[in-house]
Enzyme design. Structure first.
Site, PDB file in Angstrom:
ATOM      1  N   ARG A   1      23.652  24.816  34.105  1.00  0.00           N
ATOM      2  CA  ARG A   1      23.849  25.973  33.225  1.00  0.00           C
ATOM      3  C   ARG A   1      24.135  27.264  33.990  1.00  0.00           C
ATOM      4  NH1 ARG A   1      19.316  23.653  29.339  1.00  0.00           N
ATOM      5  NH2 ARG A   1      18.670  23.026  31.408  1.00  0.00           N
TER       6      ARG A   1
ATOM      7  N   GLU B   1       8.006  18.998  38.427  1.00  0.00           N
ATOM      8  CA  GLU B   1       6.709  18.694  37.839  1.00  0.00           C
ATOM      9  C   GLU B   1       6.283  17.278  38.240  1.00  0.00           C
ATOM     10  OE1 GLU B   1       6.827  19.703  33.729  1.00  0.00           O
ATOM     11  OE2 GLU B   1       4.689  19.302  33.476  1.00  0.00           O
TER      12      GLU B   1
END
Ligand code: 5GP
Length: 175
Positions: A62, A99
């Protein structure tokens, strides 16, 4: 014109995506509105005013969407930070923690010349890990990161602290 929508109003927030407890800030709802997309690009570009920049760096994927029109408008080169395995010529790489597990990003070795002033652009900062990896590669190539610009900032994840040695700016801040 008092009827003009603010940039925040173009962002769709999706609760519990991609997992429970996360509020996902959707970029597609901005992009699919011509006024929203223009306002997003213009607002990000405005944050670069006053910085002398030689190169725009965009991060997959993005960051490309916003980096490209900004580089085009400023008539500056656009350099891509890509996921490992996508760039065809000689690269440098940087791994960073996610994560769960880790990821590796790459840049072409010849994409930044020593001494060039670089602005890094991405849609959103969460923990700041992605952009920290990008900034390290720019520095490894001898570039100077003069500015990092995001459309959105998830302030609670403290990405700004992680990037505290850099000049960071965002258009929209969510607490
Ligand atoms: P970070 O490396 O700062 O932890 O993660 C930032 C990356 O995760 C960005 O490139 C962004 O695209 C993606 N990301 C994380 N949370 C969201 C979100 O709520 N909305 C969007 N659009 N992207 C997100």
């Amino acid at each position: 014109n008092c009827k003009e929508k603010k940039i925040e109003e173009y962002v769709r927030s999706i609760p519990d995506f991609p997992e429970e407890g996360v509020i996902f800030r959707d970029v597609t709802s901005i992009l699919q509105d011509a006024d929203g997309f223009a306002l997003a690009v213009d607002s990000m570009q405005k944050l670069l005013e006053g910085s002398k920049v030689d190169v725009i760096v965009g991060t997959e994927s993005r960051g490309f969407i916003f980096g490209a029109p900004i580089a085009y408008n400023l008539h500056k080169p656009l350099v891509l930070v890509r996921k490992k395995g996508k760039l065809p010529c000689e690269t440098i790489e940087q791994s960073y923690e996610l994560e769960y597990g880790s990821a590796v990003v790459e840049m072409h070795k010849d994409s930044i010349k020593p001494g060039q002033k670089v602005a890094i652009v991405d849609d959103l900062i969460a923990t700041g890990g992605t952009i920290e990896a990008a900034a390290h590669m720019v520095e490894e190539l001898g570039g100077e990161v003069v500015k990092i610009v995001f459309l959105m900032e998830l302030a609670g994840l403290k990405g700004r602290e992680r990037l505290s040695k850099y000049n960071v700016a965002s258009v929209i801040r969510y607490e």
